[in-house]
Motif scaffolding. Structure first.
Motif, PDB file in Angstrom:
ATOM      1  N   LYS A   1       0.499  -0.928  -0.190  1.00  0.00           N
ATOM      2  CA  LYS A   1      -0.194   0.183   0.136  1.00  0.00           C
ATOM      3  C   LYS A   1       0.991   1.064  -0.090  1.00  0.00           C
TER       4      LYS A   1
ATOM      5  N   TYR B   1       0.009   1.570  -5.274  1.00  0.00           N
ATOM      6  CA  TYR B   1      -0.624   0.701  -5.182  1.00  0.00           C
ATOM      7  C   TYR B   1      -1.710   1.323  -4.065  1.00  0.00           C
TER       8      TYR B   1
ATOM      9  N   SER C   1       1.637  -4.918 -12.565  1.00  0.00           N
ATOM     10  CA  SER C   1       1.406  -3.644 -12.519  1.00  0.00           C
ATOM     11  C   SER C   1       2.094  -3.017 -13.236  1.00  0.00           C
TER      12      SER C   1
END
Length: 319
Positions: free
Chosen positions: A249, A281, A302
């Motif tokens: 995160k 993220y 990603s």
């Protein structure tokens, strides 16, 4: 490693060369460190009791039918009490000296690259060490304070003892605690210092200018341009490394590549432009036990890149 050399080490009788051999051996493998800890605890258990003080009192028995004067009884009692008092004082002095001697003996643990370790200090404090972290601590804490010296990242869960403050010494700051759980990063090579408080209360004192900050739960103190800055924990999952996870995160490609290098103990070089590398993220975590290849494959979902890995040199090149 010879058992006798280990025992000389924990008794404080080892030479400088032997101490270095033992500390290097203990740091090379978690199992070696456990063996050293077992010997240390055994030694403490055997030496923790005060030495016996043997006293002898003159024979005070009298012939049958003869009365002993109360004055003589009182004199003998006083003499015996004096011997006991002196014996207790000597025993206490020896006990104090033994504690001081053990407090001067230090152990050091350094986790190898790509590994994590946890240990329990003599006062019951739990310590988790991240990859390449190092801690130095005494065999037995002294009578006034509990002090350890650290570098790298580690988590502490400190046993509460108001009479003996727990002090974590780093290159940048001293962290003074009573009973608490906190995370510390002390990376002198990259001039990076931070402390995150999860429970309790700690006082941070800068070793640069003496600046102090009293932290409360969920506070974060970091060192920026030589000054301490107070902020708050944005995401508690950032400290999941003790449970074997990397938090994704709010991190971008370059943040994670740097973290992978630290956690997995590999050298990672990024060549060329990586499209969208600044995207962060919103959530997610990676299990460290799955290895660096699995972590990079998750990143490839990603970001568009390829990589090659040289096992012999422990290097990864990303293109």
């Amino acid at each position: 490693m010879e058992k006798e050399m280990i025992r000389r080490y924990v008794r404080g009788e080892a030479s400088f060369e032997e101490r270095k051999l033992v500390t290097d051996w203990a740091a090379s493998d978690p199992q070696h460190f456990k063996e050293l800890e077992q010997e240390r605890r055994l030694y403490l258990a055997l030496t923790w009791h005060l030495p016996e003080v043997k006293t002898s009192v003159a024979d005070t028995s009298a012939p049958r039918g003869r009365l002993i004067s109360w004055r003589r009884v009182a004199r003998i009692a006083l003499q015996a009490a004096a011997v006991i008092v002196v014996g207790c004082l000597v025993g206490t002095l020896l006990y104090t000296r033994r504690i001081d001697a053990l407090a001067e003996q230090t152990l050091a643990i350094q986790t190898p690259a790509g590994q994590r370790m946890n240990t329990t200090l003599a006062d019951g404090t739990q310590v988790w060490l991240n990859s390449r972290a190092r801690i130095e601590y005494p065999v037995l804490f002294g009578r006034n304070e509990r002090r350890v010296k650290v570098s790298g990242e580690m988590m502490f869960d400190v046993t509460k003892d108001p009479n003996h403050p727990f002090i974590v010494e780093t290159y940048a700051c001293d962290i003074e605690v009573l009973g608490t759980k906190f995370n510390v990063v002390a990376d002198e090579a990259n001039n990076r210092f931070s402390t995150a408080l999860l429970r309790g209360e700690v006082r941070i004192t800068s070793r640069i200018d003496g600046q102090q900050i009293l932290m409360k739960p969920d506070d974060v103190v970091s060192l920026e341009e030589g000054k301490l800055r107070l902020s708050h924990i944005d995401d508690p999952d950032e400290y999941l490394w003790t449970e074997g996870y990397i938090n994704l995160k709010n991190k971008n490609f370059y943040d994670l590549v740097e973290e992978f290098g630290q956690v997995f103990g590999v050298w990672i070089e990024v060549q060329g432009h990586i499209e969208g590398a600044d995207r962060r993220y919103k959530w997610g975590k990676i299990r460290i036990a799955d290895g660096v290849d699995d972590a990079l494959e998750i990143l490839q979902a990603s970001y568009r890149f390829t990589y090659t890995r040289n096992i012999e040199t422990n290097e990864i090149v990303i293109r």
